[in-house]
Design a protein around this motif. Structure first.
Motif, PDB file in Angstrom:
ATOM      1  N   SER A 165       2.554   1.738  -3.180  1.00  0.00           N
ATOM      2  CA  SER A 165       1.983   2.246  -4.315  1.00  0.00           C
ATOM      3  C   SER A 165       1.515   3.618  -4.146  1.00  0.00           C
ATOM      4  O   SER A 165       1.558   4.764  -5.123  1.00  0.00           O
ATOM      5  N   ILE A 189      -7.280  -6.087  -3.171  1.00  0.00           N
ATOM      6  CA  ILE A 189      -6.358  -5.265  -3.634  1.00  0.00           C
ATOM      7  C   ILE A 189      -6.103  -5.317  -5.047  1.00  0.00           C
ATOM      8  O   ILE A 189      -5.941  -4.384  -5.868  1.00  0.00           O
ATOM      9  N   TYR A 195      -0.689  -0.280  -9.370  1.00  0.00           N
ATOM     10  CA  TYR A 195      -2.210  -0.194  -8.832  1.00  0.00           C
ATOM     11  C   TYR A 195      -2.998   1.379  -8.965  1.00  0.00           C
ATOM     12  O   TYR A 195      -2.052   2.390  -9.051  1.00  0.00           O
ATOM     13  N   ASN A 241      -4.259   3.717  -7.277  1.00  0.00           N
ATOM     14  CA  ASN A 241      -4.240   4.387  -5.959  1.00  0.00           C
ATOM     15  C   ASN A 241      -5.530   4.700  -5.408  1.00  0.00           C
ATOM     16  O   ASN A 241      -5.848   4.243  -3.999  1.00  0.00           O
ATOM     17  N   TYR A 267     -10.774   0.256  -1.553  1.00  0.00           N
ATOM     18  CA  TYR A 267     -11.024  -1.008  -1.421  1.00  0.00           C
ATOM     19  C   TYR A 267     -10.460  -1.738   0.413  1.00  0.00           C
ATOM     20  O   TYR A 267     -11.011  -2.356   0.875  1.00  0.00           O
ATOM     21  N   THR A 268      -9.272  -0.883   0.584  1.00  0.00           N
ATOM     22  CA  THR A 268      -8.902  -1.074   1.977  1.00  0.00           C
ATOM     23  C   THR A 268      -9.971  -0.642   2.814  1.00  0.00           C
ATOM     24  O   THR A 268      -9.654  -0.750   4.067  1.00  0.00           O
ATOM     25  N   SER A 273      -7.779  -3.492  -7.699  1.00  0.00           N
ATOM     26  CA  SER A 273      -7.382  -2.131  -8.280  1.00  0.00           C
ATOM     27  C   SER A 273      -6.079  -2.023  -9.114  1.00  0.00           C
ATOM     28  O   SER A 273      -5.526  -0.959  -9.245  1.00  0.00           O
ATOM     29  N   CYS A 274      -5.886  -3.361  -9.570  1.00  0.00           N
ATOM     30  CA  CYS A 274      -4.588  -3.320 -10.580  1.00  0.00           C
ATOM     31  C   CYS A 274      -4.733  -2.824 -11.873  1.00  0.00           C
ATOM     32  O   CYS A 274      -5.862  -3.301 -12.631  1.00  0.00           O
ATOM     33  N   MET A 287      -7.299   1.345  -4.545  1.00  0.00           N
ATOM     34  CA  MET A 287      -6.774   0.592  -3.725  1.00  0.00           C
ATOM     35  C   MET A 287      -7.165   1.227  -2.105  1.00  0.00           C
ATOM     36  O   MET A 287      -7.512   0.380  -1.292  1.00  0.00           O
ATOM     37  N   PHE A 303       0.895  -1.244  -0.062  1.00  0.00           N
ATOM     38  CA  PHE A 303      -0.061   0.026   0.110  1.00  0.00           C
ATOM     39  C   PHE A 303       0.929   1.278  -0.112  1.00  0.00           C
ATOM     40  O   PHE A 303       0.799   2.282  -0.760  1.00  0.00           O
TER      41      PHE A 303
END
Length: 725
Positions: free
Chosen positions: A413, A639, A659, A661, A667-668, A642-643, A664, A410
């Motif tokens: 990225s 995660i 990713y 951002n 979703y986190t 989000s790629c 990411m 995290f």
């Protein structure tokens, strides 16, 4: 009722002369104590140094370090059952070893063992897994099986070890476990010595335009991949050996210290376990800068994708240290001298079942045979406080496992860092927040002398605080512009689903997707590789330790003729929200770990004494199966959504390179909110359903058993009632 003033010391008595006891135990607490409680004078008839107060400085343990001469003249450490309580191995119990026969002594050795376990399993393994894949031609799913072997072994052994070990000789279980763990580390390093030398296929200047090369895709499967079974067996031994450490080790500490000091001892123990992985990352990273074939000259640097570091050194050192530290642990007695005093005075806080079946576990013969195993499981299942504490622990373990696995990713990225920089930054967050939170949690329980209900409320407060801090993931840093991924080579925005790494400026370079080596152009834009930036030359001189590429046709060079240049590595992010993100991530980690020791203490308090080890074993099974094992999988799956840019391994999808951002962070945030809300709910239900023992079953003040020698005066009259509990 007045008490004789010579009732003092570690085992309740102080003698001013050397005394030799025959077969009956000199430390036998029940009958002499009860005689004292009834007003019967003690046989020695002496007062403590002629002073009227038992709280005086002369109130010392029977066999203190300064009285080792008396120990040699006849005083022996024996339990009420005549069991030897001296530290040693068999009949070898020299007086010098009794200096370590204390709670602080066993705490030191258990801390070293937990430090080595954390450094090996959570530090070295995660650090060297990439090198092992490269050295032994392993696929990602195969290395995943290696990592999972630890949890599989632990889950298989937990029930057996916690049930029989909890009613057996705990230090022997602990010592043999640490020994097995050490053998697992030595076995893990074995493949380095049984394989041939690692041969590097050098490929100078791979990556620049017109010189791009790659290894053939149809390479034959290497027989080295069979060594994965050796690594799996090593991890299996790691899991077996560590199983007693966090179940029997915790209960052994809890049983041998005062109730109020127990959270502090356990917190120190777990803090050592948390510092272990940090040391593993640091030391493992240093070893990876050494070439695996020590002493051999090589023309590549650690930054090269073909480099394999000395991954095996750490396992040799940790294995040898574990074998050595198991020897003193094996020498400890089943109970430490003086611990019977704390056991007798301890006030039960076990959850009270309506049908009274919890009293069955108080039977001294309960849990010594296999036939009692189903009854033990049933008693725990009927304890709602224990069940919901386990579920709350599973939700917290999911977050901890997910964050420890993907936290560096995290940061990498969001702030456009290298993998090593992200790991270092995450370590700076985890060591003070995780280690400090763990110790602080135990300190708060001790400082405020919290009972079980208050401890659960503290856990609830910590979980709510971390839940609020999770909302920081609404904030994110923008992606650094990357040609062909986030924008076109001409600067226009590129939709996330449409990647186009080829442009007119690099069409003649025949660039390959297999070679990912990001560079930062002088125009502030990142490129997939020097080839994709159209670079034709590489400088022999490094700039700040990085390669510099010249004549890059895709990199604009305004106001000057010719082409731009590019520097190896990612472009530096100037995200203004960096400090804010790091601060609140620190708070999430701090409050998550702050509740860990209180939750563990509440688990120990809400069950009967004879079920503590087994309860911890069952809790670890729940935590691992519902949290530790699926946690990284759940976080990883979210995660991966989000790629933006996937690795292309010969037309097969590999890992994610880039990713998005914003996705990411989103979703986190979702994962954090879901698990934190569940954890808050479980702690709340555990608090509401907890039913403490009746007030009349807790004699006197709850502080009575925690205030040195005064606890004997306040609690001795009601000892029979406490024993019946």
């Amino acid at each position: 009722m007045a008490k004789p003033h010579n009732l003092t010391g570690e085992n309740g008595f102080h003698f001013s002369q050397t005394i030799v006891f025959p077969s009956p135990s000199p430390a036998e607490e029940d009958s002499p104590a009860f005689d004292a409680a009834g007003g019967t004078p003690l046989s020695n008839g002496t007062a403590c140094c002629g002073t009227p107060s038992p709280a005086d400085s002369c109130a010392q343990p029977l066999c203190e370090a300064g009285e080792s001469a008396q120990f040699g003249q006849g005083i022996k450490y024996v339990s009420a059952d005549g069991e030897e309580l001296a530290c040693g191995w068999g009949g070898f119990t020299p007086s010098c070893l009794q200096l370590f026969n204390t709670p602080k002594g066993i705490l030191f050795f258990l801390c070293v063992a937990s430090f080595l376990q954390g450094m090996t399993v959570n530090g070295f393994i995660n650090t060297v897994i990439t090198s092992i894949e490269r050295r032994f031609d392993l696929r990602s799913y195969q290395s995943g099986l290696i990592a999972s072997s630890y949890d599989i072994a632990a889950c298989l052994c937990l029930t057996f070890v916690s049930y029989f070990g909890g009613n057996g000789h705990k230090p022997r279980w602990l010592g043999w476990g640490v020994l097995v763990m050490g053998l697992g580390s030595l076995l893990f390093a074995l493949p380095h010595f049984t394989t041939g030398r690692y041969e590097v296929r050098s490929s100078a200047e791979v990556g620049i335009c017109a010189a791009n090369q790659s290894l053939p895709c149809a390479a034959a499967a290497s027989s080295l991949s069979s060594y994965r079974f050796v690594f799996m067996l090593g991890q299996f031994l790691h899991g077996m050996g560590a199983t007693p450490l966090y179940t029997l080790g915790v209960t052994y500490l809890d049983e041998n210290v005062k109730t109020n000091y127990s959270p502090v001892y356990i917190a120190v123990f777990y803090t050592a376990a948390i510092l272990g992985p940090a040391a593993g990352y640091l030391v493992g990273g240093m070893f990876l800068n050494i070439y695996t074939e020590i002493g051999r000259e090589i023309d590549i640097s650690p930054e090269n994708t073909l480099w394999v570091g000395a991954w095996w050194i750490g396992f040799l050192g940790a294995g040898a240290a574990s074998v050595l530290i198991s020897i003193p642990i094996l020498g400890y007695p089943q109970r430490l001298p003086g611990s019977q005093r704390y056991i007798v005075m301890r006030v039960s806080e076990a959850h009270q079942l309506k049908d009274g079946s919890h009293k069955k576990a108080s039977d001294p013969d309960f849990g010594k045979t296999v036939k009692d195993l189903p009854r033990s499981v049933l008693l725990l299942l009927k304890n709602p406080t224990f069940i919901f504490l386990c579920l709350a622990g599973a939700t917290e373990a999911t977050l901890i496992a997910g964050m420890s696995t993907f936290g560096p990713k995290f940061l990498e990225s969001q702030f456009s860092l290298s993998a090593s920089e992200a790991a270092t930054l995450f370590g700076y967050l985890v060591v003070p927040a995780g280690g400090g939170g763990t110790f602080l949690g135990g300190f708060l329980v001790n400082k405020f002398k919290l009972r079980c209900s208050g401890i659960i409320k503290l856990c609830l407060l910590c979980t709510v605080s971390s839940l609020l801090a999770v909302f920081i993931f609404f904030v994110h840093c923008p992606n650094m512009p990357m040609a062909g991924v986030t924008q076109t080579y001409k600067g226009s925005t590129l939709p996330g689903d449409h990647l186009n790494l080829t442009a007119a400026c690099n069409a003649e370079c025949s660039c390959l997707r297999e070679t990912y080596s990001p560079v930062c152009g002088s125009d502030g834009i990142m490129y997939y590789s020097p080839c994709h930036a159209g670079c034709k030359k590489v400088s022999e001189n490094l700039r700040d330790g990085k390669k510099v590429y010249h004549e890059c046709s895709c990199v604009e060079k305004p106001l000057l003729l010719g082409h731009g240049e590019a520097e190896a590595g990612k472009c530096t992010s100037s995200c203004v929200k960096r400090t804010l993100l790091l601060f609140f991530m620190f708070m999430v980690i701090l409050f998550t770990f702050l509740s860990s020791i209180p939750a563990l203490t509440a688990t120990l308090r809400c069950v009967t004494d004879r079920q503590k080890s087994f309860a911890l074993g069952i809790q670890w099974i729940v935590v691992r199966t519902l949290g530790g094992i699926p946690g990284p999988i759940a976080f990883g799956s979210m995660i991966d959504k989000s790629c933006l840019l996937w690795q292309d391994q010969c037309s097969e999808q590999g890992s994610c390179y880039v990713y998005q951002n914003s996705a990411m962070s989103r979703y986190t945030l979702i994962a954090g909110l879901v698990y934190k809300v569940l954890g808050t709910t479980f702690f709340m239900v555990a608090c509401l359903l907890y039913k403490p023992p009746p007030a009349e079953s807790a004699p006197g003040s709850s502080d009575a058993s925690e205030n040195g020698n005064h606890d004997l005066q306040e609690t001795k009259p009601s000892l029979p009632a406490e024993e019946d509990m």
